[in-house]
Structure formats: C-alpha cells, structure tokens
Enzyme design. Structure first.
Site, PDB file in Angstrom:
ATOM      1  CB  ALA A 124      -1.002  -0.111   1.199  1.00  0.00           C
ATOM      2  N   PRO A 128      -4.727   9.136  -2.664  1.00  0.00           N
ATOM      3  CG  PRO A 128      -6.875   9.111  -1.746  1.00  0.00           C
ATOM      4  CD  PRO A 128      -5.487   8.645  -1.409  1.00  0.00           C
ATOM      5  CB  SER A 132       3.070  10.131 -10.933  1.00  0.00           C
ATOM      6  OG  SER A 132       2.102   9.239 -11.769  1.00  0.00           O
ATOM      7  CB  THR A 158      -2.825  -4.650  -6.877  1.00  0.00           C
ATOM      8  OG1 THR A 158      -2.758  -3.927  -7.850  1.00  0.00           O
ATOM      9  CG2 THR A 158      -3.047  -5.927  -7.404  1.00  0.00           C
ATOM     10  CD  GLU A 242       5.701  -2.269  -8.536  1.00  0.00           C
ATOM     11  OE1 GLU A 242       4.799  -1.925  -8.990  1.00  0.00           O
ATOM     12  OE2 GLU A 242       6.258  -1.672  -7.720  1.00  0.00           O
ATOM     13  N   GLY A 340     -14.501  -8.507 -36.764  1.00  0.00           N
ATOM     14  CA  GLY A 340     -15.620  -8.413 -35.628  1.00  0.00           C
ATOM     15  C   GLY A 340     -15.308  -9.351 -34.673  1.00  0.00           C
ATOM     16  CB  ALA A 363       5.151  -0.202 -11.662  1.00  0.00           C
ATOM     17  CB  SER A 366       4.223   5.507 -20.227  1.00  0.00           C
ATOM     18  OG  SER A 366       3.869   4.137 -20.597  1.00  0.00           O
TER      19      SER A 366
END
Length: 386
Positions: A124, A128, A132, A158, A242, A340, A363, A366
């Site tokens: 964790a 909020p 980044s 996660t 990671e 399709g 993580a 980009s």
C-alpha cells in the site's frame, strides 16, 4: 544478444504453463465477467511453489531468482493478466520486499504463509493525492510506546480488499519529506484498518483493487520494516525490481496475442484465400513478433540489472515502458486481425487489450518512467528540480 535461461528456470516455466492451462484458463473469463478473484486457484499456485519463487527455502519458498518470478508471471499473463497482476503484487511487492528487508523474526512469522498461499499479500503506497509523486504521501505514523499509530488513506491498492498481510508506507517525520517515510507490516483485522471500498476497473478485473483506510490503526513497533525514516530506500529498490519483474506481464500478453493471431491467420478465409496470405496481415504479424522479441530482451536486461544493482532504475523503467506500450498496440492489432470476432467477448482479445492498458499506468506511468530514464542518462544536476 540472446539470453539462455538456466535449465531449472525453463523447467519451472514449463510447469507454470501446464498449471495455468489446466487451472487458470477455466476461470479466466469468469474473473473478468464477474470481477471474481479465484482464491482457491491462488492457494493452489502457492501449493505448487509459484507464489514464493524468491523467498528463501527456509521460509518455504523456492529460493530462486527474479528470472523465476518473471517466467511464472509471463505464463499466467498469457491466460489471465489480472491474476498475474495479483500474483506479482503478492510475490514481488510484498513477499520479496519482506524477504529483502525484514528482520529474522518478521520473515519467520510472515513469509511461510505468503510463500505457500495460506496468506495473501499486498503493498500500500499510492494515495488519492500521491500517485506518480509517491513520496508526497500524507499517511502518517506516530510512535506511541511500543506501537505506531497510522492515519491516512491508500488508493488503487492491488489485492487490497482481500490481503491478509500488507506493507504500508507512512510518514514518521513529515518535516523531512521523502527522508521521513517508513514502511510497516500491517495485518488484516488490526483495529483501525479497514477496506473502505473495492474499485470497479476497465480491465484487470478479477484482480481486486481497493481503497484502504487507517484510522488510529495501532501497529506494533516490531512490525516496522527496515529502519525508521528509511522507507524511501525500501520503496525505490522495490520499485526497480517491480518494474523489471512485472514487465513479464505485457510480454505474456504480446506472446498470447501473436500466437492467437498466427493461428487465426492460417485458418480464416476471405475472398477465397487464407487471410495470412494478405501482405497487410503479414506486416501486422511481423511487427507483433518484433515487439515481442524487443520486449523480452529488454525484460531480460532489466532482470540482469536488478540482480547486480538495485539503485539504477534505467533498465527496469525502459523494459516496463516499452513492453507495456507494445502490449496495448499488439492487442489492438490482434483484434484488427480477428475483425468483428476480435471485438466479441467470446474471444479473449478484447479482455487482453483492456488488461494491457493498466500496465502503462501502474508502477509509475509511462511518462514518469521516461523521466527516470532521461534523468539517469543526463546524470547529476538533472533530477527532480523540487
């Protein structure tokens, strides 16, 4: 450059592939459709040694390398990137982090259950207002006698809603900024710790993601992971590993999309010809192969890099950025080849495309990873101007 995997890693990958096709494939669609986390399958992964590849054998792990962790994630990701994400958060972000930084007492207490799947792990960090910019977190931990009292909220975690053991970052000395962060081992059921909500995602469904709350949550002082105010070192070393290991997930997505696309191009007919005979389809297949090879070689380089130096982030950030962006492109190209049918939920491609997108965000996005690479190239004086 060609990397030759050791025989024991190849054998582990073969075993993981067989397990995944037998145990994970039957539940992959249900995971996505119902946002269902298959706890029993997760436990069987542990029973087969796939959850603690880097955990030392004395704590019931395999005592192997990050290469082992990566090949396991790659095989799971070919069938269910969502389950691979949860396994990566458990085995790398939590168990491996604890194995590298924990005390002997902490490792004896927590690692065997994590390695065997009896316990489920999470990390964790994100909040909020601190995504980044991870070191700007506002969760605090105040020492009171033989315990620390945690207060704050974590977001986008996660495995958060189902985790039994979590590594939680908090500021023990807010005035010191990044140098005032500490890491803690928090257990499910500790007073003051709660899951405020489970989040509903575009992709990676079946990998539970949640918002966590710490309201005067007392954590025993012996559950401090590493030194007080030394959490940023734990954090940054963990992020480098990671990124290297989790780059196996987009590699797995690319490989599965390519294999499915080649098979479909051999069978599907239009205008009286196999679509694989059309040059534009051939071009797509070739480009998918190029991206698979490049992504895998970058992953191998990153895995080799973190084996020697956890401080350098360039190789890991490069591998995950390239592979994650490639996996989104390849998944969309695979859908295009299927036409399709590719857009229909009865085929796995639309799920793989939705799952792939998260890998450009987690993580470190980009954009953040590109900054990391550029600043390492430029050298001292070009770090974060703040």
């Amino acid at each position: 450059m060609e990397f030759q995997l050791p025989e024991e890693i190849v054998a582990l990958q073969d075993g993981a592939r067989r397990f995944v096709r037998k145990e994970v494939a039957p539940v992959a669609e249900k995971m996505d459709r119902e946002d269902h986390f298959p706890r029993e399958v997760f436990r069987r992964l542990g029973e087969n040694g796939f959850l603690g590849p880097t955990v030392p054998t004395e704590y019931d792990g395999l005592g192997s390398t990050y290469w082992a962790q990566a090949v396991i994630l790659e095989e799971i990701a070919r069938v269910s990137p969502a389950l691979a994400l949860s396994v990566g958060a458990h085995s790398n972000l939590c168990a491996d982090n604890l194995a590298r930084n924990g005390t002997e007492a902490q490792k004896k207490r927590f690692l065997p259950a994590l390695a065997t799947g009896a316990s489920l792990g999470a990390l964790a960090l994100t909040e909020p207002g601190a995504g980044s910019d991870a070191t700007s977190l506002t969760t605090t931990a105040v020492r009171r006698g033989d315990a620390y009292v945690l207060r704050g909220t974590k977001q986008f975690i996660t495995n958060g809603p189902v985790a039994d053991t979590l590594i939680v970052y908090a500021k023990t000395d807010p005035a010191r900024g990044a140098r005032g962060i500490s890491a803690f081992l928090v257990e499910k059921g500790q007073p003051g710790f709660s899951v405020s909500r489970q989040l509903d995602k575009m992709g990676m469904r079946g990998s539970p993601t949640g918002e966590l709350r710490f309201e005067d949550c007392e954590v025993p002082a012996d559950q401090l992971l590493g030194a007080e105010n030394g959490g940023v070192g734990v954090m940054m070393g963990g992020l480098n590993v990671e990124r290297a290991v989790l780059s196996a997930i987009p590699v797995g997505i690319i490989e599965e999309c390519l294999e499915l696309s080649v098979a479909y191009s051999r069978e599907r007919e239009q205008f009286g010809r196999k679509i694989g005979q059309f040059e534009m389809i051939q071009e797509k297949l070739a480009n998918m192969y190029f991206q698979l090879r490049a992504s895998r070689l970058l992953m191998y380089e990153a895995l080799d890099s973190v084996r020697h130096d956890l401080r350098s982030a360039k190789a890991s950030a490069t591998a995950l950025t390239f592979a994650s962006e490639a996996s989104t492109r390849v998944a969309l190209d695979a859908i295009q080849i299927y036409g399709g049918n590719g857009y229909m939920r009865e085929y796995p491609l639309e799920r793989l495309a939705r799952d792939a997108k998260l890998l450009e965000i987690g993580a470190g996005t980009s954009e953040i990873r590109r900054l990391i690479v550029a600043r390492e190239l430029l050298g001292p004086g070009f770090d974060d101007p703040r």
